[in-house]
Every structure is written in structure tokens, then in C-alpha cells.
Design an enzyme around this catalytic site. Structure first.
Site, short mmCIF file in Angstrom:
data_model
loop_
_atom_site.label_atom_id
_atom_site.label_comp_id
_atom_site.label_asym_id
_atom_site.label_seq_id
_atom_site.Cartn_x
_atom_site.Cartn_y
_atom_site.Cartn_z
N HIS A 123 15.39 2.45 86.67
CA HIS A 123 15.98 3.79 86.73
C HIS A 123 17.34 3.64 87.42
O HIS A 123 17.52 2.76 88.25
CB HIS A 123 15.02 4.63 87.58
CG HIS A 123 15.33 6.10 87.63
ND1 HIS A 123 16.32 6.62 88.43
CD2 HIS A 123 14.75 7.17 87.01
CE1 HIS A 123 16.33 7.94 88.30
NE2 HIS A 123 15.39 8.29 87.45
N ASP A 200 9.66 0.16 92.95
CA ASP A 200 9.85 1.58 92.69
C ASP A 200 8.57 2.11 92.05
O ASP A 200 8.30 1.87 90.87
CB ASP A 200 11.06 1.76 91.77
CG ASP A 200 11.20 3.19 91.23
OD1 ASP A 200 10.31 4.02 91.51
OD2 ASP A 200 12.18 3.45 90.52
N GLN A 203 6.55 6.24 89.19
CA GLN A 203 5.66 6.57 88.06
C GLN A 203 4.29 5.93 88.21
O GLN A 203 3.47 6.01 87.29
CB GLN A 203 6.27 6.10 86.74
CG GLN A 203 7.58 6.73 86.37
CD GLN A 203 7.46 8.20 86.02
OE1 GLN A 203 6.39 8.70 85.67
NE2 GLN A 203 8.57 8.91 86.10
N LYS A 226 6.41 13.67 91.70
CA LYS A 226 5.81 12.99 90.54
C LYS A 226 4.29 12.87 90.71
O LYS A 226 3.61 12.30 89.87
CB LYS A 226 6.42 11.59 90.38
CG LYS A 226 7.95 11.56 90.31
CD LYS A 226 8.46 11.52 88.89
CE LYS A 226 9.96 11.63 88.78
NZ LYS A 226 10.66 10.38 88.58
N CYS A 364 17.67 8.36 82.50
CA CYS A 364 18.27 7.67 83.66
C CYS A 364 18.13 6.15 83.52
O CYS A 364 18.01 5.45 84.53
CB CYS A 364 17.69 8.14 84.98
SG CYS A 364 17.97 9.87 85.32
#
Ligand SMILES: *Cc1c(COP(=O)(O)O)cnc(C)c1O
Length: 405
Positions: A123, A200, A203, A226, A364
Site C-alpha cells: 500500500h 502491515d 487487512q 478495518k 493505493c
């Protein structure tokens, strides 16, 4: 037998029960943000109606209650990812967490000629902070390539990895393709050359249980919104000794121990990195979202999510003129696609007219789109409250959209 009752789960999200453009809402933009259950909405309400007050410095009952709830939230969220409560820094979200690490860790531990390794599927929030740092301290940013299948090229990774790499930054689950990356393997390989690893997890955390200690991640970041929580809050996890080696991110109230006009001393982590009044209600409601998820049987919840995602891919395989972008056999929550002869934005608009909310564009991830040679995709992204019925409505809308094109 699954003990995840999707209808009962879904009923806790009031926003889902409405019509959009004359059709019942089918919300498939969970990769951008998830909806909020009543428990989270109520939590925000109760905070402002019952004990709104500033934290950590109050000498009165409301301030004590707010501080207790705020620090209890740190216990809840850190336990949720297997961290100690002094290893979890509140941030505005994933983006701020990565910027914090780039600034506070990067400026202490990186110097000219060092390499930060990212991937082509990051991202923008895990690309741009490293580029900004590179401009300032002359480090090199290199990227693990992505294959045509939408997976990391692990052979290339191993070739590129050497002792000049000080940090590897990798997305756990790709927001654009849904690919689940082999982060455990990446972490082990990176540690073998002395590099630290930042994952990261924006998600990941909302879909499957994550244990940062079992992964042995040095840093792990995510966003509340999220994971059914409010916007404006997230976290940076870091191993305590690493956090303790880092300089402050922003200066101000809360993060100091003493201040005089000739200089200041700082709090221990995590407060060293939390200057100013935090998003108190957001933090408390983030913990409410985590408690909400924990009430479900997570294994059964994940099995339900896989059933819905697999069903979507089966339907896609039977749809003429539709190409799924991202063919990894290990995906979570995302089906990105293109329709022959149609721009993703036009498809998105026509789906919206039928009440189906998806996202279109580069998500993104412009470098990833460039690598795959496409302008963007239409992304249907799923959460635990989505059903096979939502998939049927998506595909009925896709058939009507094809007739318009
Ligand atoms: C959403 C997302 C981000 C950015 O999160 P913010 O909440 O906007 O800071 C970063 N990485 C991934 C994989 C995401 O899905």
C-alpha cells in the site's frame, strides 16, 4: 459443523439494513473500511454521555474512569495480537504507525547506504514514508517483485536479501489482490541476515487471529476501522527493547517525563510515542470492536469467510468476459477483477446504481498496478457479515452491467 451464525452476526450492523439506489445494500468495500456493530456505536455513545474526560493527568473521578478504560483498551488490543501492553502504541492508524516507525526507528538505526526492502504489492502507506526517509538520510529502497499470479517472488527475495538490508516491510494480506504473504518465512529469512521486519496487518487482523510473538515480527501495524472499530485510531506494535531504542515521534504533552527550557526527558514506551491528547473514545471503542470479534468462534467465522470468497471465485470462473486479478491459491477477503472492454470506474458506477458497493481504481497500490500492466481493478472485498446471497447479487448486477457496456 460451523458455529458461526452469519445472520445473527450481520443483524448487529445497523447500517447494512438499508436500500441504496432502490436496491438492498450489498456492501463489498470492506477493504476500504468495515461497518460498525451496535456494540461499538453504543460504546462511543456511553463514553461521551458517561465519562468523557482527558486521560493520564486528571485528579478527578471522570478522568480516572477515562484513564482506566483507555489503558484497559490497551490490554485488550495488545492481548488480541499476542503482545505485551507496553509494546502497543496508539496511532491514527496504519499510515501513522508506519510513519512513526520510519521516523523514530529509521533515524536512529539507518544510515547512508543501508537498504529498506519493501514489496511491489505494498500500500502507498508502506512505500512513501520510506521514500521520504530515503531523501533525508540517503538510504536505498528496494522492492521484492510480484509474479503474474499476484504473489511475492520468493526466489528473488532470497537473492536480494543480504546484510545491507536493515529492514523488510511487507503487507500481510494485500488489500488490492487478497494475497496472503508467507510472512513467517520472510521474518525468519530476514532475521538470519540481521534485518528487522515490519508487517502491515491492516487487512489481516480482522480476518484471522494474529500472534505477533509467534510470528516473531519486530513491528506489526494495523487500523481499527478495518476491524469493525472507529476511524482515526490504530496501533504500532514493536518489541519492547526495540521501542526503547527509538527516538520520540512527536513532542508535546503526555510523552515527557520532565521538561525544562534547557531540555526534556521522555517517558518509557509506549507513552514516549503518544504526544498530545489521544483519540480516547476511538481507543476505547476499538477495544469494544475487538471484544465483539472475540465473542465469535473465530475458526468458524473464518470458515464462513472462505466459503463466501470461494463461492465468489467459482461464480467468476463461470462468468464470460471476467478476469480475476490475483490468482494466488492463498487469498483472504478480496476478489479483484476486470470486465472485458470496460473501465473499472464505469463498472463500479453501474454496480453502485444496483446497490452494490465496491471500490475501483488502484487501491493505493499504483506500483502494483503498473507491474500488472492494468489501470486498476474493480475490487469486491468481503467481511464476515457477507453471505453467498451478497455474492449472488453481485453477479446478478455484473450481468446487468455487461448488458450496458
Ligand atoms: C487500509 C490500509 C492501509 C492504510 O490504513 P489507514 O487506516 O488508511 O492508515 C495500509 N495498508 C493496507 C494493506 C491497508 O489495507
Amino acid at each position: 459443523m460451523s458455529s458461526f451464525e452469519v445472520e445473527a452476526f450481520r443483524a448487529q450492523f445497523p447500517i447494512l439494513n438499508q436500500s441504496i439506489n432502490g436496491s438492498p445494500l450489498v456492501y463489498l468495500d470492506n477493504g476500504a473500511t468495515t461497518q460498525k456493530p451496535q456494540a461499538v456505536i453504543d460504546c462511543l455513545d456511553q463514553y461521551y454521555q458517561g465519562f468523557n474526560s482527558n486521560v493520564h493527568r486528571g485528579a478527578h473521578e471522570l478522568a480516572d474512569r477515562a484513564t482506566r478504560a483507555f489503558e484497559a483498551a490497551r490490554d485488550t488490543v495488545s492481548a488480541f495480537i499476542g503482545a505485551n501492553n507496553n509494546e502497543l502504541i496508539w496511532t491514527r492508524g496504519t499510515t501513522e504507525a508506519i510513519n512513526l516507525i520510519a521516523h523514530s526507528w529509521g533515524r536512529v538505526h539507518l544510515s547512508r547506504g543501508d537498504k529498506v526492502m519493501i514489496t511491489e504489492m505494498e500500500h502507498h502507506s508502506n512505500i512513501v514514508p520510506w521514500q521520504l526517509l530515503a531523501q533525508q538520510i540517503d538510504i536505498e529502497v528496494i522492492a521484492i517483485p510480484v509474479t503474474a499470479q499476484g504473489e511475492l517472488d520468493m526466489a528473488a527475495f532470497e537473492q536480494m536479501l543480504d546484510e545491507s538490508v536493515k529492514l523488510v516491510c511487507c503487507v500481510h494480506v494485500s488489500n488490492a489482490l487478497g494475497t496472503v504473504n508467507p510472512v513467517e518465512h520472510i521474518i525468519a529469512k530476514a532475521h538470519a541476515v540481521g534485518a528487522k521486519v515490519l508487517i502491515d496487518g491492516a487487512q489481516a487482523v480482522g480476518h484471522f487471529p494474529v500472534d505477533v510473538k509467534a510470528l516473531d515480527a519486530d513491528f506489526y501495524v494495523s487500523s481499527s476501522h478495518k476491524i469493525f472499530g472507529p476511524t482515526g485510531v490504530g496501533f504500532a506494535y514493536g518489541k519492547y527493547d526495540i521501542l526503547d531504542s527509538m527516538m520520540p515521534y512527536q513532542g508535546g504533552g503526555e510523552m515527557i517525563e520532565t521538561v525544562s527550557l534547557s531540555g526534556s526527558t521522555f517517558q518509557a514506551p509506549p507513552l514516549r510515542f503518544e504526544a498530545g491528547t489521544p483519540d480516547i473514545s476511538g481507543v476505547i471503542a476499538f477495544a469494544a470492536a475487538v471484544s465483539f470479534i472475540q465473542q465469535s468462534d473465530r475458526e468458524a467465522m473464518l470458515a464462513h469467510e472462505h466459503d463466501v470468497l470461494d463461492y465468489a471465485h467459482q461464480c467468476a470462473a463461470q462468468t464470460v468476459g471476467m478476469t480475476v486479478i490475483g490468482q494466488s491459491s492463498h487469498k483472504e477477503g478480496v476478489m479483484s477483477f476486470l470486465l472485458d472492454g470496460a473501465h473499472p470506474h464505469d463498472v463500479g458506477t453501474l454496480l453502485d446504481r444496483q446497490g452494490v458497493a465496491v471500490r475501483t481504481g488502484h487501491h493505493c497500490c499504483q506500483p502494483l498496478m503498473a507491474k500488472l500492466g492494468i489501470p486498476g481493478t474493480v475490487r469486491a472485498s468481503f467481511s464476515a457479515y457477507n453471505t453467498r446471497d451478497d455474492v449472488d447479487r453481485l453477479f446478478a448486477a455484473i450481468e446487468k452491467t455487461k448488458a450496458f457496456l
